[in-house]
Each structure stands twice: as C-alpha cells, then as structure tokens.
Design a protein around this motif. Structure first.
Motif, PDB file in Angstrom:
ATOM      1  N   ASP A   1     120.480  51.080  -9.728  1.00 44.08           N
ATOM      2  CA  ASP A   1     121.682  50.377 -10.198  1.00 44.08           C
ATOM      3  C   ASP A   1     122.786  51.376 -10.564  1.00 44.08           C
ATOM      4  O   ASP A   1     123.962  51.151 -10.248  1.00 44.08           O
ATOM      5  N   ASP A   2     122.405  52.464 -11.222  1.00 45.74           N
ATOM      6  CA  ASP A   2     123.386  53.493 -11.585  1.00 45.74           C
ATOM      7  C   ASP A   2     123.959  54.168 -10.342  1.00 45.74           C
ATOM      8  O   ASP A   2     125.166  54.408 -10.263  1.00 45.74           O
ATOM      9  N   ALA A   3     123.104  54.477  -9.379  1.00 46.99           N
ATOM     10  CA  ALA A   3     123.583  55.094  -8.136  1.00 46.99           C
ATOM     11  C   ALA A   3     124.523  54.146  -7.399  1.00 46.99           C
ATOM     12  O   ALA A   3     125.545  54.576  -6.853  1.00 46.99           O
ATOM     13  N   THR A   4     124.218  52.864  -7.419  1.00 47.94           N
ATOM     14  CA  THR A   4     125.092  51.870  -6.795  1.00 47.94           C
ATOM     15  C   THR A   4     126.450  51.840  -7.480  1.00 47.94           C
ATOM     16  O   THR A   4     127.493  51.777  -6.819  1.00 47.94           O
ATOM     17  N   ALA A   5     126.454  51.916  -8.803  1.00 48.84           N
ATOM     18  CA  ALA A   5     127.716  51.929  -9.554  1.00 48.84           C
ATOM     19  C   ALA A   5     128.538  53.171  -9.202  1.00 48.84           C
ATOM     20  O   ALA A   5     129.761  53.091  -9.022  1.00 48.84           O
ATOM     21  N   VAL A   6     127.883  54.302  -9.085  1.00 49.14           N
ATOM     22  CA  VAL A   6     128.574  55.538  -8.707  1.00 49.14           C
ATOM     23  C   VAL A   6     129.170  55.381  -7.313  1.00 49.14           C
ATOM     24  O   VAL A   6     130.340  55.711  -7.076  1.00 49.14           O
ATOM     25  N   LEU A   7     128.375  54.868  -6.373  1.00 48.85           N
ATOM     26  CA  LEU A   7     128.864  54.720  -4.999  1.00 48.85           C
ATOM     27  C   LEU A   7     130.007  53.715  -4.899  1.00 48.85           C
ATOM     28  O   LEU A   7     130.963  53.942  -4.150  1.00 48.85           O
ATOM     29  N   ARG A   8     129.914  52.626  -5.633  1.00 47.62           N
ATOM     30  CA  ARG A   8     131.019  51.652  -5.625  1.00 47.62           C
ATOM     31  C   ARG A   8     132.315  52.308  -6.085  1.00 47.62           C
ATOM     32  O   ARG A   8     133.374  52.116  -5.494  1.00 47.62           O
ATOM     33  N   SER A   9     132.230  53.080  -7.143  1.00 52.43           N
ATOM     34  CA  SER A   9     133.411  53.761  -7.659  1.00 52.43           C
ATOM     35  C   SER A   9     133.921  54.797  -6.662  1.00 52.43           C
ATOM     36  O   SER A   9     135.132  54.917  -6.451  1.00 52.43           O
ATOM     37  N   ALA A  10     133.017  55.530  -6.045  1.00 50.37           N
ATOM     38  CA  ALA A  10     133.414  56.540  -5.063  1.00 50.37           C
ATOM     39  C   ALA A  10     134.030  55.881  -3.832  1.00 50.37           C
ATOM     40  O   ALA A  10     135.027  56.383  -3.291  1.00 50.37           O
ATOM     41  N   LEU A  11     133.469  54.771  -3.392  1.00 48.51           N
ATOM     42  CA  LEU A  11     134.031  54.047  -2.245  1.00 48.51           C
ATOM     43  C   LEU A  11     135.446  53.556  -2.546  1.00 48.51           C
ATOM     44  O   LEU A  11     136.296  53.502  -1.655  1.00 48.51           O
ATOM     45  N   ALA A  12     135.692  53.220  -3.793  1.00 48.63           N
ATOM     46  CA  ALA A  12     137.022  52.766  -4.207  1.00 48.63           C
ATOM     47  C   ALA A  12     137.978  53.937  -4.432  1.00 48.63           C
ATOM     48  O   ALA A  12     139.160  53.732  -4.693  1.00 48.63           O
ATOM     49  N   GLY A  13     137.455  55.160  -4.340  1.00 49.68           N
ATOM     50  CA  GLY A  13     138.276  56.337  -4.553  1.00 49.68           C
ATOM     51  C   GLY A  13     138.631  56.583  -6.004  1.00 49.68           C
ATOM     52  O   GLY A  13     139.611  57.262  -6.305  1.00 49.68           O
ATOM     53  N   ASP A  14     137.811  56.056  -6.911  1.00 54.46           N
ATOM     54  CA  ASP A  14     138.080  56.156  -8.348  1.00 54.46           C
ATOM     55  C   ASP A  14     137.204  57.239  -8.981  1.00 54.46           C
ATOM     56  O   ASP A  14     136.112  56.963  -9.490  1.00 54.46           O
ATOM     57  N   GLY A  15     137.700  58.478  -8.939  1.00 52.76           N
ATOM     58  CA  GLY A  15     136.947  59.599  -9.496  1.00 52.76           C
ATOM     59  C   GLY A  15     136.657  59.456 -10.977  1.00 52.76           C
ATOM     60  O   GLY A  15     135.601  59.871 -11.452  1.00 52.76           O
ATOM     61  N   ASP A  16     137.610  58.860 -11.716  1.00 53.03           N
ATOM     62  CA  ASP A  16     137.381  58.665 -13.148  1.00 53.03           C
ATOM     63  C   ASP A  16     136.213  57.710 -13.390  1.00 53.03           C
ATOM     64  O   ASP A  16     135.412  57.920 -14.309  1.00 53.03           O
ATOM     65  N   ALA A  17     136.094  56.671 -12.566  1.00 54.36           N
ATOM     66  CA  ALA A  17     134.987  55.727 -12.713  1.00 54.36           C
ATOM     67  C   ALA A  17     133.668  56.369 -12.312  1.00 54.36           C
ATOM     68  O   ALA A  17     132.626  56.078 -12.908  1.00 54.36           O
ATOM     69  N   VAL A  18     133.692  57.253 -11.305  1.00 59.78           N
ATOM     70  CA  VAL A  18     132.476  57.986 -10.926  1.00 59.78           C
ATOM     71  C   VAL A  18     132.020  58.820 -12.119  1.00 59.78           C
ATOM     72  O   VAL A  18     130.843  58.778 -12.516  1.00 59.78           O
ATOM     73  N   ALA A  19     132.943  59.565 -12.705  1.00 58.83           N
ATOM     74  CA  ALA A  19     132.605  60.388 -13.871  1.00 58.83           C
ATOM     75  C   ALA A  19     132.118  59.515 -15.017  1.00 58.83           C
ATOM     76  O   ALA A  19     131.142  59.866 -15.701  1.00 58.83           O
ATOM     77  N   GLY A  20     132.768  58.374 -15.220  1.00 52.05           N
ATOM     78  CA  GLY A  20     132.356  57.462 -16.285  1.00 52.05           C
ATOM     79  C   GLY A  20     130.962  56.914 -16.075  1.00 52.05           C
ATOM     80  O   GLY A  20     130.184  56.766 -17.028  1.00 52.05           O
ATOM     81  N   ALA A  21     130.627  56.615 -14.814  1.00 52.94           N
ATOM     82  CA  ALA A  21     129.282  56.104 -14.518  1.00 52.94           C
ATOM     83  C   ALA A  21     128.227  57.165 -14.825  1.00 52.94           C
ATOM     84  O   ALA A  21     127.186  56.867 -15.419  1.00 52.94           O
ATOM     85  N   PHE A  22     128.497  58.418 -14.433  1.00 54.65           N
ATOM     86  CA  PHE A  22     127.553  59.489 -14.755  1.00 54.65           C
ATOM     87  C   PHE A  22     127.490  59.729 -16.262  1.00 54.65           C
ATOM     88  O   PHE A  22     126.408  59.945 -16.807  1.00 54.65           O
ATOM     89  N   ASP A  23     128.633  59.668 -16.937  1.00 51.53           N
ATOM     90  CA  ASP A  23     128.641  59.844 -18.396  1.00 51.53           C
ATOM     91  C   ASP A  23     127.789  58.775 -19.084  1.00 51.53           C
ATOM     92  O   ASP A  23     127.061  59.070 -20.038  1.00 51.53           O
ATOM     93  N   ALA A  24     127.871  57.536 -18.591  1.00 49.28           N
ATOM     94  CA  ALA A  24     127.083  56.449 -19.173  1.00 49.28           C
ATOM     95  C   ALA A  24     125.588  56.723 -19.008  1.00 49.28           C
ATOM     96  O   ALA A  24     124.798  56.464 -19.918  1.00 49.28           O
ATOM     97  N   VAL A  25     125.209  57.254 -17.856  1.00 49.17           N
ATOM     98  CA  VAL A  25     123.795  57.591 -17.620  1.00 49.17           C
ATOM     99  C   VAL A  25     123.359  58.687 -18.587  1.00 49.17           C
ATOM    100  O   VAL A  25     122.297  58.588 -19.215  1.00 49.17           O
TER     101      VAL A  25
END
Length: 129
Positions: A10-34
């Motif tokens: 689920d976390d990897a999916t969240a990271v990929l969704r953010s990356a697919l959207a081109g949202d680097g801040d959301a990618v970082a946020g997803a990893f920070d949440a983990v």
C-alpha cells in the motif's frame, strides 16, 4: 515495528501514485509517513518493493551485472538507484541494506528514494509504450 506485506505494498502504491502525478513533495511525504510509522526498516521495504517493480516478475535468471556507461560520473542518487536495483535483481539483500544504510548515513537517502520512485515510474511508462 515492521509493517505487514500488505502495508508495504500500500505504501509503495502511494509512492508510485505520487510519482506518476509528478508530485515530488507527495513522494517525500509518503516515505516520511512510513519512516514515522515504522522507521527506516519500513522505508527499506518500500524501496525494495519499488526495485521489484522495476525488475519485474519473474526476476531474470542468473546474476545481473551493472552495465551502465558512465556510472561513475553519474550523481550519487543515480549511482545508488542503479546499484540498489542491481542488488534486488541479484537477490542480494545484504548489499541492498548496506546501500540503504550508507545513503542514510550520508544524508542523501531522501534524494535517492525520490530518484528511485522516478526511475520506477520511467520504467513502467517505457513498458507501456
């Protein structure tokens, strides 16, 4: 505390969704949440899952050699991703953990994880073409 396999997916999916959207801040946020929830071990599990996504299933037989012209001239994060994915492809968890720990110790893990997410998205897009 380690995450369940489903939580890691689920976390990897969240990271990929953010990356697919081109949202680097959301990618970082997803990893920070983990990391907040389960420490670096949780982030490592997500990174290993992204490497698995890049390599594909099944893993190609035999050992994989890193063949990347100019790898030594590439930036730290690019070299790290190439070596981390190579470790996954070779089922070399010890090397993967060592690379992850070195990036964390060098203070460059966030950049490496962002590059890993971007590289995973690029791989998925190239497969779709």
């Amino acid at each position: 505390m380690t995450d369940s396999p489903q939580q890691t997916l689920d976390d990897a999916t969240a990271v990929l969704r953010s990356a697919l959207a081109g949202d680097g801040d959301a990618v970082a946020g997803a990893f920070d949440a983990v990391v907040d929830r389960s420490g670096l071990a949780g982030a490592y599990g997500v990174a290993w899952c992204l490497a698995a996504t890049m390599v594909g299933d099944p893993v190609p037989p035999g050992t994989c050699a890193l063949d990347f012209p100019g790898i030594e001239e590439a930036g730290y994060d690019t070299r790290w991703v190439a070596r981390f994915v190579s470790a996954y492809a070779n089922a070399d968890d010890d090397t993967g953990e060592a690379l992850f720990g070195a990036a964390a110790a060098d203070g460059l893990l966030p950049e490496c994880l962002l590059t890993l997410a971007g590289s995973t998205v690029a791989t998925l897009r190239s497969r779709a073409d």
